[in-house]
Scaffold this motif. Sequence first.
Motif, PDB file in Angstrom:
ATOM      1  N   ARG A 109     -27.175  71.916  24.225  1.00 54.97           N
ATOM      2  CA  ARG A 109     -28.386  72.540  23.707  1.00 54.97           C
ATOM      3  C   ARG A 109     -29.662  72.026  24.365  1.00 54.97           C
ATOM      4  O   ARG A 109     -30.730  72.593  24.142  1.00 54.97           O
ATOM      5  N   SER A 110     -29.587  70.983  25.138  1.00 50.81           N
ATOM      6  CA  SER A 110     -30.786  70.448  25.790  1.00 50.81           C
ATOM      7  C   SER A 110     -31.330  71.448  26.804  1.00 50.81           C
ATOM      8  O   SER A 110     -30.581  72.292  27.326  1.00 50.81           O
ATOM      9  N   PRO A 111     -32.633  71.359  27.139  1.00 50.51           N
ATOM     10  CA  PRO A 111     -33.184  72.208  28.187  1.00 50.51           C
ATOM     11  C   PRO A 111     -32.433  72.002  29.501  1.00 50.51           C
ATOM     12  O   PRO A 111     -32.003  70.886  29.820  1.00 50.51           O
ATOM     13  N   VAL A 112     -32.297  73.075  30.253  1.00 49.11           N
ATOM     14  CA  VAL A 112     -31.499  72.999  31.473  1.00 49.11           C
ATOM     15  C   VAL A 112     -32.080  71.988  32.454  1.00 49.11           C
ATOM     16  O   VAL A 112     -31.337  71.301  33.153  1.00 49.11           O
ATOM     17  N   LYS A 113     -33.400  71.865  32.501  1.00 55.72           N
ATOM     18  CA  LYS A 113     -33.977  70.854  33.384  1.00 55.72           C
ATOM     19  C   LYS A 113     -33.542  69.448  32.971  1.00 55.72           C
ATOM     20  O   LYS A 113     -33.180  68.621  33.811  1.00 55.72           O
ATOM     21  N   VAL A 114     -33.561  69.175  31.677  1.00 55.95           N
ATOM     22  CA  VAL A 114     -33.140  67.857  31.182  1.00 55.95           C
ATOM     23  C   VAL A 114     -31.678  67.605  31.527  1.00 55.95           C
ATOM     24  O   VAL A 114     -31.298  66.497  31.944  1.00 55.95           O
ATOM     25  N   LEU A 115     -30.845  68.625  31.383  1.00 55.93           N
ATOM     26  CA  LEU A 115     -29.423  68.469  31.694  1.00 55.93           C
ATOM     27  C   LEU A 115     -29.216  68.127  33.166  1.00 55.93           C
ATOM     28  O   LEU A 115     -28.407  67.245  33.497  1.00 55.93           O
ATOM     29  N   SER A 122     -32.236  76.476  27.092  1.00 63.16           N
ATOM     30  CA  SER A 122     -31.161  75.573  26.675  1.00 63.16           C
ATOM     31  C   SER A 122     -29.879  75.891  27.437  1.00 63.16           C
ATOM     32  O   SER A 122     -29.623  77.047  27.803  1.00 63.16           O
ATOM     33  N   GLY A 123     -29.094  74.863  27.662  1.00 68.94           N
ATOM     34  CA  GLY A 123     -27.854  75.056  28.410  1.00 68.94           C
ATOM     35  C   GLY A 123     -26.928  76.054  27.755  1.00 68.94           C
ATOM     36  O   GLY A 123     -26.240  76.820  28.444  1.00 68.94           O
ATOM     37  N   ASP A 124     -26.904  76.066  26.426  1.00 67.63           N
ATOM     38  CA  ASP A 124     -25.978  76.976  25.753  1.00 67.63           C
ATOM     39  C   ASP A 124     -26.460  78.425  25.730  1.00 67.63           C
ATOM     40  O   ASP A 124     -25.762  79.305  25.215  1.00 67.63           O
ATOM     41  N   SER A 125     -27.653  78.681  26.303  1.00 66.87           N
ATOM     42  CA  SER A 125     -28.161  80.054  26.348  1.00 66.87           C
ATOM     43  C   SER A 125     -27.898  80.732  27.687  1.00 66.87           C
ATOM     44  O   SER A 125     -28.138  81.935  27.822  1.00 66.87           O
ATOM     45  N   LEU A 126     -27.393  79.995  28.668  1.00 72.56           N
ATOM     46  CA  LEU A 126     -27.206  80.553  30.003  1.00 72.56           C
ATOM     47  C   LEU A 126     -25.900  81.340  30.084  1.00 72.56           C
ATOM     48  O   LEU A 126     -24.863  80.912  29.552  1.00 72.56           O
ATOM     49  N   SER A 127     -25.965  82.456  30.758  1.00 77.94           N
ATOM     50  CA  SER A 127     -24.770  83.283  30.978  1.00 77.94           C
ATOM     51  C   SER A 127     -23.972  82.746  32.159  1.00 77.94           C
ATOM     52  O   SER A 127     -24.445  81.901  32.933  1.00 77.94           O
TER      53      SER A 127
END
Length: 265
Positions: free
Chosen positions: A150-156, A185-190
């Motif tokens: 769920r973290s922002p993709v940049k943070v991941l 968020s990472g969990d929002s990416l297709s």
Amino acid sequence: MPEWPEIHHLARQMAQELPGIALCEARIAQPKCLNLPEEAWRERVLGRVVQAVRAKGKWLDVALEGGYRLRINLGMGGEILLSEAGEAPAEKWRALFSLADGRKIGIHFWWFGSLHAVGPGEAHPPFDKLGPDMLSVDEQDFARAYAGRRSPVKVLLLKQEILSGMGNYYVHDVLFRAGLHPARSGDSLSGEEWQRLYSAVREVFTDALVMGGSDYERDLYNQLGRYSAMQVGYREGLPCPVCGTAIVSQRVGAANSYFCPHCQR
């Protein structure tokens, strides 16, 4: 800060110059950068022949005879510079190694660099906790490493324990090339978006490696890199190179992110 391209470029150069050569002596100007008391550190490193040099993430891993290892992290910035026999070494250094063939290697840290001596088979948490090297995984493993978080993709992308090598210099252009907002968020990416992101990482890092790293980092021979294709990073208020919209900055995680609000919605 040296990231994947700069560290891998240094590793290639060191792997050409150092194997078969012993580290004979070292002058240490900053003992706190060592992971052991200085005498114990010297016993593990000095007099040993270099067998190989490789990179993982932002670390250099120098294999020494007898199963010992010298691991180098340049922290928030620095240089590793080789000087020929009879040539004056780098003016600034935190550690200065003398090689058996008369050459010297100076290692300079700006902030938070470290020189760790590791014994045969010994655990080394700062290195052991690193995730796989970012370009060592395929597209499926890349997506699996981050997806569902769920973290922002940049943070991941900056979490070295997931995949290692990305830092705050390259991440802005990677996300721009992938067309992704840094706060997604990472969990929002297709699946298609993970594919774009994977391709962007490989393209940016491969281009930068070919060019010897960024144009403000120096290699083993004191040559600046040639990668200067910053498209949105650190360009707040300037026009997006694709659509002309002014680039904005927003704090995401521990630092500002730079992005185009039109291309990276």
